[in-house]
Enzyme design. Structure first.
Site, mmCIF file in Angstrom:
data_model
loop_
_atom_site.group_PDB
_atom_site.id
_atom_site.type_symbol
_atom_site.label_atom_id
_atom_site.label_comp_id
_atom_site.label_asym_id
_atom_site.label_seq_id
_atom_site.Cartn_x
_atom_site.Cartn_y
_atom_site.Cartn_z
ATOM 1 N N PHE B 135 -33.268 -23.338 72.477
ATOM 2 C CA PHE B 135 -33.327 -21.890 72.565
ATOM 3 C C PHE B 135 -31.899 -21.395 72.726
ATOM 4 O O PHE B 135 -31.047 -22.107 73.257
ATOM 5 C CB PHE B 135 -34.162 -21.471 73.787
ATOM 6 C CG PHE B 135 -35.175 -20.402 73.465
ATOM 7 C CD1 PHE B 135 -34.914 -19.075 73.760
ATOM 8 C CD2 PHE B 135 -36.377 -20.733 72.865
ATOM 9 C CE1 PHE B 135 -35.851 -18.097 73.466
ATOM 10 C CE2 PHE B 135 -37.316 -19.758 72.576
ATOM 11 C CZ PHE B 135 -37.050 -18.430 72.877
ATOM 12 N N GLN B 256 -31.119 -5.355 77.755
ATOM 13 C CA GLN B 256 -31.053 -6.391 76.714
ATOM 14 C C GLN B 256 -31.692 -5.929 75.425
ATOM 15 O O GLN B 256 -32.840 -5.465 75.423
ATOM 16 C CB GLN B 256 -31.749 -7.660 77.159
ATOM 17 C CG GLN B 256 -31.676 -8.741 76.070
ATOM 18 C CD GLN B 256 -31.994 -10.116 76.599
ATOM 19 O OE1 GLN B 256 -33.141 -10.462 76.757
ATOM 20 N NE2 GLN B 256 -30.970 -10.887 76.876
ATOM 21 N N HIS B 258 -32.935 -7.479 72.131
ATOM 22 C CA HIS B 258 -33.284 -8.736 71.476
ATOM 23 C C HIS B 258 -32.865 -8.630 70.018
ATOM 24 O O HIS B 258 -33.166 -7.632 69.362
ATOM 25 C CB HIS B 258 -34.792 -8.950 71.590
ATOM 26 C CG HIS B 258 -35.249 -10.310 71.189
ATOM 27 N ND1 HIS B 258 -35.228 -10.746 69.880
ATOM 28 C CD2 HIS B 258 -35.765 -11.332 71.910
ATOM 29 C CE1 HIS B 258 -35.689 -11.987 69.833
ATOM 30 N NE2 HIS B 258 -36.024 -12.356 71.038
ATOM 31 N N LEU B 268 -41.588 -7.813 68.551
ATOM 32 C CA LEU B 268 -40.829 -9.022 68.837
ATOM 33 C C LEU B 268 -41.063 -10.142 67.827
ATOM 34 O O LEU B 268 -42.190 -10.507 67.541
ATOM 35 C CB LEU B 268 -41.211 -9.529 70.233
ATOM 36 C CG LEU B 268 -40.433 -10.753 70.718
ATOM 37 C CD1 LEU B 268 -38.969 -10.402 70.919
ATOM 38 C CD2 LEU B 268 -41.033 -11.305 72.003
ATOM 39 N N GLU B 271 -37.203 -15.564 69.550
ATOM 40 C CA GLU B 271 -35.964 -16.322 69.399
ATOM 41 C C GLU B 271 -36.291 -17.755 69.002
ATOM 42 O O GLU B 271 -35.464 -18.473 68.435
ATOM 43 C CB GLU B 271 -35.246 -16.299 70.740
ATOM 44 C CG GLU B 271 -33.834 -16.815 70.714
ATOM 45 C CD GLU B 271 -33.091 -16.428 71.977
ATOM 46 O OE1 GLU B 271 -33.730 -15.888 72.892
ATOM 47 O OE2 GLU B 271 -31.885 -16.666 72.029
ATOM 48 N N ARG B 302 -28.257 -13.682 73.468
ATOM 49 C CA ARG B 302 -28.820 -12.520 72.797
ATOM 50 C C ARG B 302 -27.856 -11.373 72.594
ATOM 51 O O ARG B 302 -27.885 -10.705 71.556
ATOM 52 C CB ARG B 302 -30.053 -12.031 73.558
ATOM 53 C CG ARG B 302 -31.183 -12.992 73.392
ATOM 54 C CD ARG B 302 -32.367 -12.604 74.206
ATOM 55 N NE ARG B 302 -33.453 -13.536 73.952
ATOM 56 C CZ ARG B 302 -34.630 -13.469 74.536
ATOM 57 N NH1 ARG B 302 -34.862 -12.500 75.412
ATOM 58 N NH2 ARG B 302 -35.558 -14.349 74.267
ATOM 59 N N HIS B 368 -35.420 -4.640 74.730
ATOM 60 C CA HIS B 368 -36.331 -5.723 75.094
ATOM 61 C C HIS B 368 -36.511 -5.962 76.574
ATOM 62 O O HIS B 368 -37.623 -6.166 77.046
ATOM 63 C CB HIS B 368 -35.818 -6.999 74.423
ATOM 64 C CG HIS B 368 -36.695 -8.188 74.591
ATOM 65 N ND1 HIS B 368 -37.995 -8.224 74.141
ATOM 66 C CD2 HIS B 368 -36.465 -9.404 75.161
ATOM 67 C CE1 HIS B 368 -38.524 -9.401 74.419
ATOM 68 N NE2 HIS B 368 -37.620 -10.138 75.034
ATOM 69 N N ARG B 410 -29.425 -11.833 79.866
ATOM 70 C CA ARG B 410 -30.406 -12.880 80.188
ATOM 71 C C ARG B 410 -30.538 -13.849 79.020
ATOM 72 O O ARG B 410 -30.588 -13.440 77.852
ATOM 73 C CB ARG B 410 -31.760 -12.229 80.472
ATOM 74 C CG ARG B 410 -32.878 -13.251 80.631
ATOM 75 C CD ARG B 410 -34.164 -12.591 81.046
ATOM 76 N NE ARG B 410 -34.860 -11.911 79.982
ATOM 77 C CZ ARG B 410 -35.535 -12.480 78.987
ATOM 78 N NH1 ARG B 410 -35.557 -13.791 78.887
ATOM 79 N NH2 ARG B 410 -36.151 -11.749 78.090
#
Lengths: 234, 596
Positions: B135, B256, B258, B268, B271, B302, B368, B410
């Protein structure tokens, strides 16, 4: 782009004695969904129109309703798949609180009735996960994805006839645990399902399979459970 | 039997509340997502718990999370908590509090395994253990090594699997849930939290929840932006309720975005699609992230990928000059896609009519997650001054809180972890405090005053302004002026616009004046919350004259550790927002330049 007409079931318990249908016209745009259309009406035409919604992409299950005669999620249903005029009604066979909002309690009660959690009799390993083979994990595919939207059970004629019927959603949930290699409550659960309001109320009508917005197969789950029950008895 | 108002008042119960609408529980949890339910389960064994949520629990936004939950189980490849800690600290652009992050990464394996013990249907390796995948932002060897296989997942429905599991456990522990109750206010007097007031949607009645301990797990707020991955119900209610109670909110300027939301709404696209090997391409077919994150490319953190994508779009290299780029997974092959990314295959087909096994996905950055939130100590106790003074009886966990484990940005898979882990921690802290004698504190007679006033004002509201129009303007202002790239002039404009919207909101008119399930009133309540914390986001962005993590100022493009290596605490005082600061707790990793 054009327009479409929504014929929506309306019922306000504080004002109406009977439900009635109200027709609204909405201008459409590309990739517009039924939820988008309902929002257009609520925000710009009639603020009293009431419905549940949350995630807007088909994972929370809030917006299940009967659209053009079929149970679907409003947020996922593209207007382009519907005729220019279509009906929007609350899920069938459940008490209507207001407009498109129904009382889901019966559906939740039947979930509680099937022991909808992992039953473990032995303590888990201390510093590791319980093992589960890839094949065993695959058995949960088609069962764990259920979003509890209610489309299946509210489309089931057996449920319309017998409101005590657990319903395909609860039986699918039961199967999710019965198929889980880590669960130790199979016998208990099967026993709970073995009655006229449980597995045997299903007459394989298949409405649930047609209705499920996640393409799950409750009829198959129920048939697997029936087999497991019969096998156990022989 | 007639309810006698005078008699009720003589019993010192809150004025205006019918006696059978006052509920007493040892613990009241507000919210029903991962953090809230995990906290509820922790306390339910020993104490009486009531969960108060504006949604039926399984509808909570936690269920929308897709990619995975991070833990250094080392099931597939070597991994150590120290590496996870470094990645999180660097990912936070050194604003994360390292003592909190150390707790996060050290307890992660146990917390994730506990989820499995509860029955969570995680995907498996060929030898039956929890599978793990790569990730963005997660690496080996303190960032020097290859990608780490750290994300535990359930196909691309990890949030759904975890939320269902926790709800099932609530059923098992017979946790009482007040479903479709909207919290309106905190009852705090003399620094002690005594409970909350909530509106029961079904009847339109205001209830009071009297508790020894209140735990907030109210989630995020990204619906305030036009393009967002968040539910309609993510309207930051918990944040505004705390602001109104005089509690500061920490680091809210860090929003954040995304990198990959489905064009145009921002739904969404996990990721995990990049973790499985997907590529991002601009109009020229170029894997443009090679220029912005030469080492990690699509798997940079991100904020880096979102800025890279947005820059491509702003400089005219979006697909056909449009506002989006392409996320291409076609080379992964149908089998892998159906095994690892089945949900996004379904979503992209349903919402954009595209078969991701054959065509690339149109994506753009989408609002996000909130790195900032209600300031808490390491045991999730809310800090009334943001620094040290605990509000007795009030706790917070998950996205609505700020410990701070995410600092200025994050990493993916750290939020499912934070929610579960700190939800558990909050529950355990409450149990300890209750055992040590945290008792009920009296409800003051005016406990429900502001809640009742808000409801009756909205019930009568007949002004000329429309909720939807004010909300549209707010979301547009945030999107264009408080988005990925910010600068002083437009931030000040945004602040002025929000002031104007607040004033317009005072003369809002509703068409639904009913009591039963008044969703128009609900939208009005949510809008007033958005205006409050929205002002704090913008003021915070204007105030912080540096760029760090997800907060990027084109007029202050460098990170400024000398002046700004500190947390912001924003106090809402009438129309003004006042800032205080507190230091970042640095233990193992000194701030360094952040490149990927």
């Amino acid at each position: 782009m054009g327009t479409c007409k929504l014929k929506i079931f309306r019922f306000d318990p504080e004002i109406d004695k009977e439900p009635h249908v109200q027709t609204y016209e909405v201008e459409t745009r590309e990739h517009m969904t039924v939820l988008d259309a309902l929002h257009e009406i609520k925000w710009y035409q009639d603020g009293t129109l009431s419905f549940r919604k949350s995630c807007a992409y088909g994972i929370c299950g809030s917006c299940a309703m009967t659209i053009h005669g079929k149970n679907r999620l409003a947020c996922e249903t593209q207007l382009s798949t519907l005729p220019r005029e279509f009906t929007v009604e609350p899920l069938r066979a459940l008490p209507v609180i207001k407009d498109l909002i129904v009382d889901m309690e019966t559906l939740y009660e039947s979930l509680y009735a099937v022991i909808p959690y992992l039953v473990e009799k032995r303590p888990p390993p201390t510093d590791a996960e319980r093992l589960q083979s890839e094949d065993d994990r695959k058995k949960l595919d088609g069962l764990y994805e259920c979003i509890l939207c209610g489309s299946c059970t509210s489309s089931c004629p057996s449920f319309w006839y017998d409101k005590q019927y657990l319903g395909p959603h609860a039986l699918l949930k039961a199967d999710r645990f019965i198929q889980d290699s880590r669960d130790e409550g199979k016998a208990e659960r099967l026993d709970l399902l073995d009655n006229r309001h449980g597995l045997w109320r299903c007459h394989t009508i298949f409405n649930c399979v047609e209705a499920c917005p996640k393409s799950l197969n409750p009829t198959k789950a129920i048939s697997d459970l029936k087999k497991a029950l019969i096998k156990g008895k022989l | 039997m007639e309810w006698d108002e005078k008699e009720a008042e003589s019993l010192h119960e809150p004025r205006g509340i019918k006696p059978h609408y006052i509920h007493r529980h040892d613990v009241v949890v507000v919210g029903a997502g991962l953090a809230a339910l995990r906290a509820a389960i922790s306390a339910a064994g020993e104490y009486d718990v009531g969960v108060v949520s504006k949604l039926f629990p399984t509808r909570s936004h936690s269920g929308a999370a897709q990619g995975g939950v991070a833990a250094t189980l080392a099931n597939v490849d070597e991994d150590h908590w120290e590496w996870h800690m470094f990645d999180t600290v660097k990912g936070s652009d050194y604003l994360g509090d390292q003592d909190a992050i150390e707790i996060l990464v050290k307890e992660a394996p146990q917390v994730v395994r506990e989820m499995e013990h509860m029955g969570c249907p995680f995907s498996r390796t060929s030898d039956g253990r929890l599978a793990q995948r790569t990730f963005g932002g997660h690496n080996k060897e303190f960032g020097r090594g290859d990608k780490a296989l750290r994300a535990v997942f359930a196909a691309d429905r990890t949030g759904h699997a975890m939320l269902q599991t926790l709800w099932e456990q609530c059923v098992k522990h017979k946790v009482r849930v007040y479903s479709e109750f909207v919290v309106l206010s905190l009852i705090i007097r003399d620094g002690v939290c005594r409970g909350v007031c909530a509106l029961e949607l079904r009847t339109g009645e205001v209830h009071v929840f009297h508790a020894r301990a209140v735990i907030f797990g109210t989630g995020g707020y990204a619906r305030i932006y036009r393009v967002t991955s968040n539910s309609w119900t993510n309207t930051g209610d918990g944040l505004s309720i705390c602001l109104r109670a005089g509690i500061p909110i920490q680091d809210l300027e860090f929003v954040q975005f995304h990198p990959t939301g489905l064009y145009p709404n921002g739904i969404l696209i996990t990721e995990g699609a990049r973790g499985e090997g997907g590529y991002l391409r601009n109009n020229a077919g170029e894997r443009f992230m090679e220029r912005y994150a030469p080492a990690k490319i699509e798997l940079g953190p991100r904020d880096v990928v979102a800025r890279g994508t947005r820059t491509e779009i702003l400089e005219g290299r979006g697909i056909n000059g449009g506002e989006y780029v392409h996320l291409d997974v076609t080379h992964l092959g149908k089998d892998k896609i159906m095994e690892r990314l089945p949900q996004i295959a379904e979503v992209v087909l349903k919402f954009a009519g595209i078969d991701i096994t054959r065509k690339p996905i149109p994506v753009l950055p989408t609002a996000h997650y909130s790195m900032g939130g209600i300031p808490v100590d390491l045991h999730c106790r809310v800090l009334g001054d943001g620094k040290e003074r605990v509000v007795q009886g009030l706790y917070a966990a998950g996205e609505c809180s700020c410990v701070s484990v995410h600092g200025a940005n994050r990493l993916g898979t750290n939020s499912l972890l934070e929610a579960t882990l700190f939800g558990r921690r909050a529950g355990k802290a409450v149990v300890r405090d209750l055992r040590e004698g945290l008792e009920f504190s009296d409800l003051p007679p005016d406990a429900a005053e502001s809640a009742l006033k808000e409801v009756s004002r909205l019930r009568e509201a007949k002004g000329p302004e429309k909720i939807a129009l004010i909300r549209n303007d707010l979301r547009e202002t945030m999107q264009t002026k408080a988005g990925i790239f910010r600068e002083a002039g437009s931030l000040q404009e945004a602040l002025d616009e929000i002031m104007e919207l607040k004033s317009r909101c005072k003369s809002v008119g509703l068409q639904d004046h009913g009591k039963v399930f008044n969703t128009e009133m609900l939208e009005a309540i949510e809008l007033s919350h958005m205006l409050d914390f929205g002002g704090v986001i913008v003021a915070g962005a204007l105030n912080r004259t540096e760029s760090r993590g997800s907060h990027f100022r084109t007029d202050h493009p460098e990170r400024d550790d000398e002046n700004w290596l500190r947390h912001t605490l924003a106090f809402m005082e009438g129309d003004k927002i006042r800032f205080e600061y507190k230091p970042v707790r640095i233990t193992r990793f000194q701030p360094k330049a952040r490149t990927y």
